[in-house]
Design an enzyme around this catalytic site. Structure first.
Site, PDB file in Angstrom:
ATOM      1  N   HIS A  56       0.859  -1.180   0.000  1.00 28.55           N
ATOM      2  CA  HIS A  56       0.000   0.000   0.000  1.00 28.55           C
ATOM      3  C   HIS A  56       0.901   1.238   0.000  1.00 28.55           C
ATOM      4  O   HIS A  56       2.098   1.144   0.301  1.00 28.55           O
ATOM      5  CB  HIS A  56      -0.900   0.005   1.226  1.00 28.55           C
ATOM      6  N   GLU A  58       1.139   3.799   2.025  1.00 26.03           N
ATOM      7  CA  GLU A  58       1.731   4.124   3.322  1.00 26.03           C
ATOM      8  C   GLU A  58       2.851   3.158   3.684  1.00 26.03           C
ATOM      9  O   GLU A  58       3.891   3.574   4.217  1.00 26.03           O
ATOM     10  CB  GLU A  58       0.651   4.120   4.416  1.00 26.03           C
ATOM     11  N   SER A  81      -7.819   8.390   3.061  1.00 19.15           N
ATOM     12  CA  SER A  81      -7.894   7.905   4.441  1.00 19.15           C
ATOM     13  C   SER A  81      -7.304   6.497   4.522  1.00 19.15           C
ATOM     14  O   SER A  81      -7.638   5.641   3.709  1.00 19.15           O
ATOM     15  CB  SER A  81      -9.357   7.890   4.902  1.00 19.15           C
ATOM     16  N   CYS A  83      -6.484   2.683   5.213  1.00 18.75           N
ATOM     17  CA  CYS A  83      -7.242   1.461   5.513  1.00 18.75           C
ATOM     18  C   CYS A  83      -6.815   0.938   6.889  1.00 18.75           C
ATOM     19  O   CYS A  83      -5.910   1.473   7.525  1.00 18.75           O
ATOM     20  CB  CYS A  83      -6.992   0.418   4.425  1.00 18.75           C
ATOM     21  N   CYS A  86      -3.043  -0.020   7.030  1.00 20.04           N
ATOM     22  CA  CYS A  86      -2.130   1.117   7.142  1.00 20.04           C
ATOM     23  C   CYS A  86      -2.339   1.882   8.449  1.00 20.04           C
ATOM     24  O   CYS A  86      -1.388   2.420   9.015  1.00 20.04           O
ATOM     25  CB  CYS A  86      -2.280   2.019   5.928  1.00 20.04           C
TER      26      CYS A  86
END
Length: 151
Positions: A56, A58, A81, A83, A86
């Protein structure tokens, strides 16, 4: 000054999101920012490109930053935002602040993070929201796969 700085950091993450989209991936980008405002690491969602569900935006930015002595004074900047996966990374390592481009298309774990002392800055950036909405409309199966839902 602070909002201008947050928006400057968001542009780093947005550039990563655009690069990911150009590669055929999911347009989410992130950057880990140091206490002094420097970019420690940046990354984009590479689940499609790397055939790896754990990459991901992040996590990619976190990995690119390398090992830090501590994370309380760092800021994770992300176009969407985060998940639960993360959000867990933010909590696990004690990242102090999360700056979010938008939460219209996906309201991840940022309320939970706030409840646990993480400072949340939601910018509600129209470009981030537009980009994500277009991607979701064009690739609903891939989007649902990314967030762990069946379509």
């Amino acid at each position: 000054m602070v909002e201008r700085e947050h928006r400057r950091w968001l542009e780093v993450a947005a550039a990563e999101a655009r690069a990911g989209a150009a590669e055929g991936g999911i347009p989410i980008g992130a950057a880990l920012i140091g206490a002094d405002g420097s970019v420690l690491g940046r990354g984009r969602n590479r689940r499609v490109q790397d055939d790896d569900p754990s990459v991901h935006a992040e996590t990619a930015a976190f990995r690119a930053a390398g090992r830090q002595r501590g994370y309380a004074d760092t800021t994770m900047v992300t176009t969407l935002s985060p998940c639960w996966y993360c959000s867990g990374l933010v909590r696990q390592f004690g990242i102090g602040t999360v700056v979010i481009g938008e939460a219209r298309n996906f309201h991840g774990g940022h309320d939970w993070l706030a409840e646990h002392g993480v400072r949340i800055v939601l910018l509600d950036d129209p470009e981030c929201a537009r980009s994500m909405a277009e991607f979701i409309a064009q690739h609903p199966r891939l989007w649902h796969e990314d967030i762990g839902e069946q379509d």
